[in-house]
Design a protein around this motif. Structure first.
Motif, PDB file in Angstrom:
ATOM      1  N   VAL A  83      -1.591  17.808   7.743  1.00 29.35           N
ATOM      2  CA  VAL A  83      -1.373  16.593   7.101  1.00 29.35           C
ATOM      3  C   VAL A  83      -1.887  15.417   8.007  1.00 29.35           C
ATOM      4  O   VAL A  83      -1.309  15.354   9.010  1.00 29.35           O
ATOM      5  N   LYS A  84      -2.636  14.416   7.477  1.00 31.06           N
ATOM      6  CA  LYS A  84      -3.216  13.460   8.297  1.00 31.06           C
ATOM      7  C   LYS A  84      -2.739  12.156   7.437  1.00 31.06           C
ATOM      8  O   LYS A  84      -3.184  12.299   6.319  1.00 31.06           O
ATOM      9  N   ALA A  85      -1.743  11.519   8.016  1.00 35.09           N
ATOM     10  CA  ALA A  85      -1.348  10.305   7.266  1.00 35.09           C
ATOM     11  C   ALA A  85      -1.562   9.040   8.016  1.00 35.09           C
ATOM     12  O   ALA A  85      -1.550   8.989   9.254  1.00 35.09           O
ATOM     13  N   ASP A  86      -2.149   7.827   7.479  1.00 34.32           N
ATOM     14  CA  ASP A  86      -2.420   6.866   8.183  1.00 34.32           C
ATOM     15  C   ASP A  86      -2.247   5.476   7.284  1.00 34.32           C
ATOM     16  O   ASP A  86      -2.063   5.594   6.073  1.00 34.32           O
ATOM     17  N   ASN A  87      -2.179   4.111   8.033  1.00 34.14           N
ATOM     18  CA  ASN A  87      -2.181   2.852   7.466  1.00 34.14           C
ATOM     19  C   ASN A  87      -3.616   2.342   7.345  1.00 34.14           C
ATOM     20  O   ASN A  87      -4.029   2.276   8.374  1.00 34.14           O
ATOM     21  N   ILE A  88      -4.034   2.095   6.000  1.00 30.95           N
ATOM     22  CA  ILE A  88      -5.234   1.517   5.602  1.00 30.95           C
ATOM     23  C   ILE A  88      -4.998  -0.211   5.161  1.00 30.95           C
ATOM     24  O   ILE A  88      -6.031  -0.468   4.496  1.00 30.95           O
ATOM     25  N   VAL A  89      -4.101  -0.738   5.771  1.00 28.12           N
ATOM     26  CA  VAL A  89      -3.985  -2.163   5.415  1.00 28.12           C
ATOM     27  C   VAL A  89      -5.031  -2.838   5.796  1.00 28.12           C
ATOM     28  O   VAL A  89      -5.626  -3.752   4.982  1.00 28.12           O
ATOM     29  N   ARG A  90      -5.397  -2.767   7.010  1.00 30.61           N
ATOM     30  CA  ARG A  90      -6.626  -3.724   7.506  1.00 30.61           C
ATOM     31  C   ARG A  90      -7.921  -3.321   7.081  1.00 30.61           C
ATOM     32  O   ARG A  90      -8.790  -4.124   6.871  1.00 30.61           O
ATOM     33  N   SER A  91      -7.992  -2.066   7.012  1.00 30.97           N
ATOM     34  CA  SER A  91      -9.331  -1.500   6.798  1.00 30.97           C
ATOM     35  C   SER A  91      -9.526  -1.285   5.109  1.00 30.97           C
ATOM     36  O   SER A  91     -10.802  -1.207   4.575  1.00 30.97           O
ATOM     37  N   PHE A  92      -8.567  -1.638   4.351  1.00 40.00           N
ATOM     38  CA  PHE A  92      -8.557  -1.500   3.003  1.00 40.00           C
ATOM     39  C   PHE A  92      -7.898  -2.601   2.006  1.00 40.00           C
ATOM     40  O   PHE A  92      -8.266  -3.561   1.617  1.00 40.00           O
ATOM     41  N   GLU A  93      -6.714  -2.398   2.046  1.00 40.75           N
ATOM     42  CA  GLU A  93      -5.513  -2.920   1.271  1.00 40.75           C
ATOM     43  C   GLU A  93      -5.745  -4.635   1.268  1.00 40.75           C
ATOM     44  O   GLU A  93      -5.674  -5.128   0.205  1.00 40.75           O
ATOM     45  N   ASN A  94      -5.913  -5.137   2.589  1.00 50.33           N
ATOM     46  CA  ASN A  94      -5.856  -6.595   2.783  1.00 50.33           C
ATOM     47  C   ASN A  94      -6.975  -7.142   2.152  1.00 50.33           C
ATOM     48  O   ASN A  94      -6.742  -8.332   1.659  1.00 50.33           O
ATOM     49  N   LYS A  95      -8.299  -6.745   2.188  1.00 53.88           N
ATOM     50  CA  LYS A  95      -9.330  -7.181   1.793  1.00 53.88           C
ATOM     51  C   LYS A  95     -10.132  -6.281   0.996  1.00 53.88           C
ATOM     52  O   LYS A  95     -11.497  -5.942   1.604  1.00 53.88           O
ATOM     53  N   TYR A  96      -9.556  -5.360   0.033  1.00 54.83           N
ATOM     54  CA  TYR A  96     -10.491  -4.356  -0.492  1.00 54.83           C
ATOM     55  C   TYR A  96     -11.556  -4.658  -1.297  1.00 54.83           C
ATOM     56  O   TYR A  96     -12.568  -3.726  -1.465  1.00 54.83           O
ATOM     57  N   TRP A  97     -11.662  -6.040  -1.683  1.00 57.05           N
ATOM     58  CA  TRP A  97     -13.057  -6.434  -2.169  1.00 57.05           C
ATOM     59  C   TRP A  97     -14.350  -6.537  -1.091  1.00 57.05           C
ATOM     60  O   TRP A  97     -15.381  -6.618  -1.487  1.00 57.05           O
ATOM     61  N   GLU A  98     -13.971  -6.395   0.135  1.00 50.29           N
ATOM     62  CA  GLU A  98     -14.747  -6.579   1.118  1.00 50.29           C
ATOM     63  C   GLU A  98     -15.081  -5.220   1.898  1.00 50.29           C
ATOM     64  O   GLU A  98     -15.346  -4.852   3.058  1.00 50.29           O
ATOM     65  N   PHE A  99     -14.486  -4.144   1.049  1.00 56.73           N
ATOM     66  CA  PHE A  99     -14.462  -2.723   1.760  1.00 56.73           C
ATOM     67  C   PHE A  99     -15.668  -2.076   2.446  1.00 56.73           C
ATOM     68  O   PHE A  99     -16.750  -2.458   1.656  1.00 56.73           O
ATOM     69  N   ASP A 100     -15.711  -1.950   3.635  1.00 56.95           N
ATOM     70  CA  ASP A 100     -16.700  -1.222   4.335  1.00 56.95           C
ATOM     71  C   ASP A 100     -16.391   0.253   4.540  1.00 56.95           C
ATOM     72  O   ASP A 100     -15.504   0.473   5.435  1.00 56.95           O
ATOM     73  N   ALA A 101     -17.169   1.133   4.319  1.00 59.36           N
ATOM     74  CA  ALA A 101     -16.843   2.617   4.130  1.00 59.36           C
ATOM     75  C   ALA A 101     -16.893   3.013   5.730  1.00 59.36           C
ATOM     76  O   ALA A 101     -16.068   3.808   5.874  1.00 59.36           O
TER      77      ALA A 101
END
Length: 228
Positions: A83-101
């Motif tokens: 299992v790999k778990a991580d926090n994606i607040v900065r990479s997605f949730e906070n500005k999901y409309w500017e998501f960079d793959a």
């Protein structure tokens, strides 16, 4: 006659249960699980706010957060699960409309065969209205499934009540044929399922307690156990 009727009913039940799980029968055994979320999934130590953990906020120990509880259930089915778990607040949730793959490339490279996305708590209702979640969520999941578009994906609702966000997540999961898990009702009993009695900082208090984490894990497990 009664005995024949009992046998008939049992046969119908067996066929019904078999049909429910048939769609997963040809899937390879799950061994690599990717769980992406926010502070409920993982929050690094931050003494300045009174948080000393390196696990899902606000469980009392690593073993009590929902990720660890899920991992335990998974390993009972398959001891080789990673299992790999991580926090994606900065990479997605906070500005999901500017998501960079490129910001989540390490998760694609993990080559998961099950993906669980648990976000939404940090998205305001007015933000979700202005920037609908559908396309960014689709882009995120499409990228994570670049190596295999048939990987099962679970979308989890918000722990904190957020009707606008949860409706969008639910509709997205339905239209895309993904598994949707609603955990919203758990927060209603916040005197038991949140950490108000364990911490003094309000931003930590509203997170799930050990009991809340257990309930989150149980709800997710009820939906994903069929792929193990």
């Amino acid at each position: 006659m009664k005995k024949l009727l009992t046998v008939f009913i049992a046969a119908i039940y067996t066929l019904t249960v078999s049909s429910v799980y048939a769609e997963y029968a040809d899937l390879p055994k799950v061994t690599r699980v990717l769980i992406l979320g926010n502070s409920i999934t993982f929050h690094a130590k931050r003494p300045s706010i009174g948080w000393s953990g390196n696990w899902g906020m606000a469980a009392s120990t690593p073993d009590n957060d929902y990720v660890s509880r899920l991992e335990l259930k998974m390993r009972r089915k398959n001891p080789n699960v990673i299992v790999k778990a991580d926090n994606i607040v900065r990479s997605f949730e906070n500005k999901y409309w500017e998501f960079d793959a490129s910001s989540v490339s390490e998760y694609k490279d993990f080559n998961p065969d099950l993906i669980i996305i648990s976000i939404g708590e940090n998205i305001r209702a007015d933000t979700a209205k202005k920037y609908p979640l559908y396309n960014p969520m689709r882009e995120l999941i499409t990228y994570l499934r670049s190596n295999n578009k048939d990987i099962p994906v679970v979308v989890v609702s918000s722990f904190w009540p957020n009707l606008q966000v949860d409706q969008q997540l639910g509709e997205f999961a339905k239209k895309e044929g993904l598994i949707y898990v609603n955990i919203g009702g758990i927060y209603k009993k916040n005197n038991k399922n949140t950490a108000f009695k364990s911490f003094t900082n309000p931003s930590i208090q509203i997170h799930p307690s050990d009991k809340g984490m257990k309930k989150i894990a149980n709800r997710i497990w009820r939906q994903v156990r069929k792929v193990f």
